[in-house]
Design a protein around this motif. Structure first.
Motif: not given
Length: 234
Positions: A168-172, A183-188, A204-206
């Motif tokens: 759902e979210l925009q890349s910004t 569980p799988t995303w890498v935190p900024d 943008k990363t995930f």
């Protein structure tokens, strides 16, 4: 004594009627039944909003954010503009703090009592024009319009919520997870430590990882360093 008095004697006012005691007991029984019934209805009305969420597929209990957690959320965001949503907004403290810092903030919460209390707090703090609170199930709402998402989640929901927000979210957009990471995303980056830790994720990363067919595995229990694996295609 006249003839009439002998034929029609006056009743003794002090003598109780034969059914008087049972009538009194009957009235008391009706009153007690009414009081008990009203008490049960009031108890049901007060407790149902708190119990009902626990009957859903994922229980998101109300645990108020600490002052350190609130400060870490906004320290990690490093901005004070745009739109922000708190998923499971509880008593509204994140939403109100966001509005006080310049965000246009919204909260979604299943418990109507907490929503009404949050609206009152926002009015009392003078930020009601920059806040909105909604009684809604998070799985039935789209968060595509928000540039910042805050979630105080539980482990059972993070996998499914990760997929939902990724779609759902925009890349910004940026996502802030409190208490439990995704569980799988890498935190900024992160802020705080221990139970007050917050993890910030850049959409943008995930989203790029997902489009490239790259996924990240959950953190290993013995290390704080995220590990990456490339998804192999046939």
């Amino acid at each position: 004594m006249s003839e009439e008095e002998r034929v029609f004697p006056e009743p003794n006012p002090a003598r109780p009627s034969p059914g008087g005691g049972s009538e009194t007991r009957s009235r008391i029984g009706v009153v007690v039944t009414g009081v008990v019934g009203a008490s049960l209805v009031a108890l049901y009305a007060v407790t149902t909003p708190f119990v009902a969420p626990a009957l859903r597929r994922v229980c998101l209990p109300f645990v108020p954010a600490t002052e350190a957690q609130v400060e870490n959320v906004f320290k990690a965001l490093r901005t004070a503009s745009g739109t922000l949503v708190d998923i499971g907004s509880g008593d509204g403290r994140i939403v109100i703090s966001a509005a006080q810092r310049g965000f246009q903030a919204s909260g979604y919460e299943l418990n109507p009592w907490l929503v009404w209390f949050s609206r009152y707090k926002a009015w009392r703090e003078g930020v009601h024009h920059r806040t909105s609170f909604h009684i809604s199930d998070l799985w039935k709402v789209s968060f595509a319009q928000y540039s910042h998402v805050v979630i105080f989640g539980v482990p059972q929901m993070m996998d499914e919520l990760e997929l939902k927000l990724g779609n759902e979210l925009q890349s910004t957009a940026k996502v802030v997870a409190c208490r439990f990471p995704f569980p799988t995303w890498v935190p900024d980056h992160t802020a705080g430590e221990g139970i007050d830790t917050v993890w910030v994720y850049d959409a943008k990363t995930f989203k790029s990882h997902r489009q490239q067919g790259t996924m990240t595995t959950p953190r290993h229990p013995d290390t704080q360093t995220p590990r990456h694996t490339d998804a192999k295609t046939p």
